[in-house]
Design an enzyme around this catalytic site. Structure first.
Site, PDB file in Angstrom:
ATOM      1  N   ASP A 122       0.851  -1.194   0.000  1.00  0.00           N
ATOM      2  CA  ASP A 122       0.000   0.000   0.000  1.00  0.00           C
ATOM      3  C   ASP A 122       0.889   1.248   0.000  1.00  0.00           C
ATOM      4  O   ASP A 122       1.234   1.778  -1.054  1.00  0.00           O
ATOM      5  CB  ASP A 122      -0.932  -0.073   1.219  1.00  0.00           C
ATOM      6  CG  ASP A 122      -1.866   1.111   1.307  1.00  0.00           C
ATOM      7  OD1 ASP A 122      -2.201   1.672   0.254  1.00  0.00           O
ATOM      8  OD2 ASP A 122      -2.282   1.480   2.424  1.00  0.00           O
ATOM      9  N   THR A 123       1.308   1.699   1.173  1.00  0.00           N
ATOM     10  CA  THR A 123       2.219   2.860   1.228  1.00  0.00           C
ATOM     11  C   THR A 123       3.681   2.421   1.114  1.00  0.00           C
ATOM     12  O   THR A 123       4.577   3.251   1.045  1.00  0.00           O
ATOM     13  CB  THR A 123       2.062   3.611   2.564  1.00  0.00           C
ATOM     14  OG1 THR A 123       2.469   2.736   3.633  1.00  0.00           O
ATOM     15  CG2 THR A 123       0.645   4.078   2.777  1.00  0.00           C
TER      16      THR A 123
HETATM   17  P1  5GP Z   1       1.745  -0.529   3.844  1.00  0.00           P
HETATM   18  O1  5GP Z   1       1.028   0.796   3.891  1.00  0.00           O
HETATM   19  O2  5GP Z   1       2.836  -0.577   4.865  1.00  0.00           O
HETATM   20  O3  5GP Z   1       2.231  -0.869   2.458  1.00  0.00           O
HETATM   21  O4  5GP Z   1       0.684  -1.635   4.220  1.00  0.00           O
HETATM   22  C1  5GP Z   1       0.472  -1.984   5.558  1.00  0.00           C
HETATM   23  C2  5GP Z   1      -0.559  -3.053   5.753  1.00  0.00           C
HETATM   24  O5  5GP Z   1      -1.840  -2.448   5.681  1.00  0.00           O
HETATM   25  C3  5GP Z   1      -0.619  -4.194   4.751  1.00  0.00           C
HETATM   26  O6  5GP Z   1       0.299  -5.224   5.024  1.00  0.00           O
HETATM   27  C4  5GP Z   1      -2.047  -4.663   4.960  1.00  0.00           C
HETATM   28  O7  5GP Z   1      -2.121  -5.557   6.042  1.00  0.00           O
HETATM   29  C5  5GP Z   1      -2.787  -3.389   5.279  1.00  0.00           C
HETATM   30  N1  5GP Z   1      -3.484  -2.882   4.090  1.00  0.00           N
HETATM   31  C6  5GP Z   1      -3.169  -1.812   3.345  1.00  0.00           C
HETATM   32  N2  5GP Z   1      -4.051  -1.652   2.349  1.00  0.00           N
HETATM   33  C7  5GP Z   1      -4.936  -2.661   2.463  1.00  0.00           C
HETATM   34  C8  5GP Z   1      -6.115  -3.052   1.707  1.00  0.00           C
HETATM   35  O8  5GP Z   1      -6.516  -2.446   0.712  1.00  0.00           O
HETATM   36  N3  5GP Z   1      -6.768  -4.160   2.146  1.00  0.00           N
HETATM   37  C9  5GP Z   1      -6.381  -4.868   3.249  1.00  0.00           C
HETATM   38  N4  5GP Z   1      -7.109  -5.927   3.596  1.00  0.00           N
HETATM   39  N5  5GP Z   1      -5.292  -4.534   3.975  1.00  0.00           N
HETATM   40  C10 5GP Z   1      -4.583  -3.443   3.589  1.00  0.00           C
END
Ligand code: 5GP
Length: 213
Positions: A122-123
């Site tokens: 995601d981020t």
């Molecule tokens: P990051 O922002 O560090 O890339 O993502 C962090 C975590 O947020 C991911 O591992 C996931 O568990 C959760 N996450 C972010 N976006 C989504 C989404 O669209 N759906 C779901 N189910 N989890 C998400």
């Protein structure tokens, strides 16, 4: 997967779809001779993809690739001086590798091909943290054991990469050399994974409607 229509608020993903995305990625890893020696799953979303991927990576007569788990959670943080500007997301380790057990059963991570698995980028905060910290740990261990000349190769696999500006960058070398594997790049909307579904039949129907089956 079909591109999300503008009115689609959530992207529903079925178990079958996840299975196929893992299978497809495993075939790619095998075709490019990039099979990992060890998988590190980021919990909880990385667990199921990691386990499916392992089955498809394994060739007949070969041993199973070990899966290690790490637990990372993203929390709102206020920073040190709690002004609104410093609010951000902070990664908290809830579980980390047991290097003692890995060394004993697997002869360390040094010089190995390591695949980090999560469900969604995601981020990019979580993946960045996992990669940076794992690299640091392996480097420190290699220095301690006088094995710094051995090259440890990290790769990343996610089911979905959200097409959006990221808060962190992964190393250019990793991104450019095919070691960042996202089975699908999707718009920046919420992805509903089947393991969170309270009504799995409705969820699967929605996934079917969206072509994510
Ligand atoms: P990051 O922002 O560090 O890339 O993502 C962090 C975590 O947020 C991911 O591992 C996931 O568990 C959760 N996450 C972010 N976006 C989504 C989404 O669209 N759906 C779901 N189910 N989890 C998400």
């Amino acid at each position: 997967m079909t591109a999300a229509a503008p009115e689609v608020k959530k992207l529903y993903i079925s178990y079958n779809n996840i299975h196929k995305l893992c299978q497809e990625t495993a075939e790619k890893l095998k075709a490019e001779s990039n099979k990992p020696d060890i998988i590190i799953a980021i919990g909880g979303g990385g667990f199921i993809p990691a386990r499916i991927l392992r089955s498809f990576i394994r060739e007949q007569g070969e041993k199973n690739i070990p899966i290690q788990a790490i637990g990372l959670s993203l929390y709102e943080s206020m920073g040190n001086n709690s002004t609104i500007d410093t609010i951000g997301k902070e990664v908290v380790r809830t579980q980390w590798l047991d290097f003692g057990a890995i060394d004993k059963h697997f002869d360390t991570l040094i010089g190995k091909k390591i695949l980090i698995v999560d469900e969604v980028d995601d981020t990019r905060t979580t993946l960045y943290y996992a990669l940076t910290e794992l690299k640091k740990d392996v480097r420190n261990q290699a220095i301690k054991l006088g094995r710094s000349d051995e090259k440890t190769i990290f790769s990343v696999f996610v089911l979905h990469n959200k097409d959006k500006p990221k808060k962190e960058d992964l190393p250019k070398e990793l991104m450019d050399s095919g070691r960042y594997l996202a089975a699908r790049t999707v718009p920046d909307i919420w992805i509903a994974y089947p393991w969170d579904a309270s009504d799995i039949d409705y969820h699967t129907e929605m996934a079917k409607t969206q072509g994510n089956i």
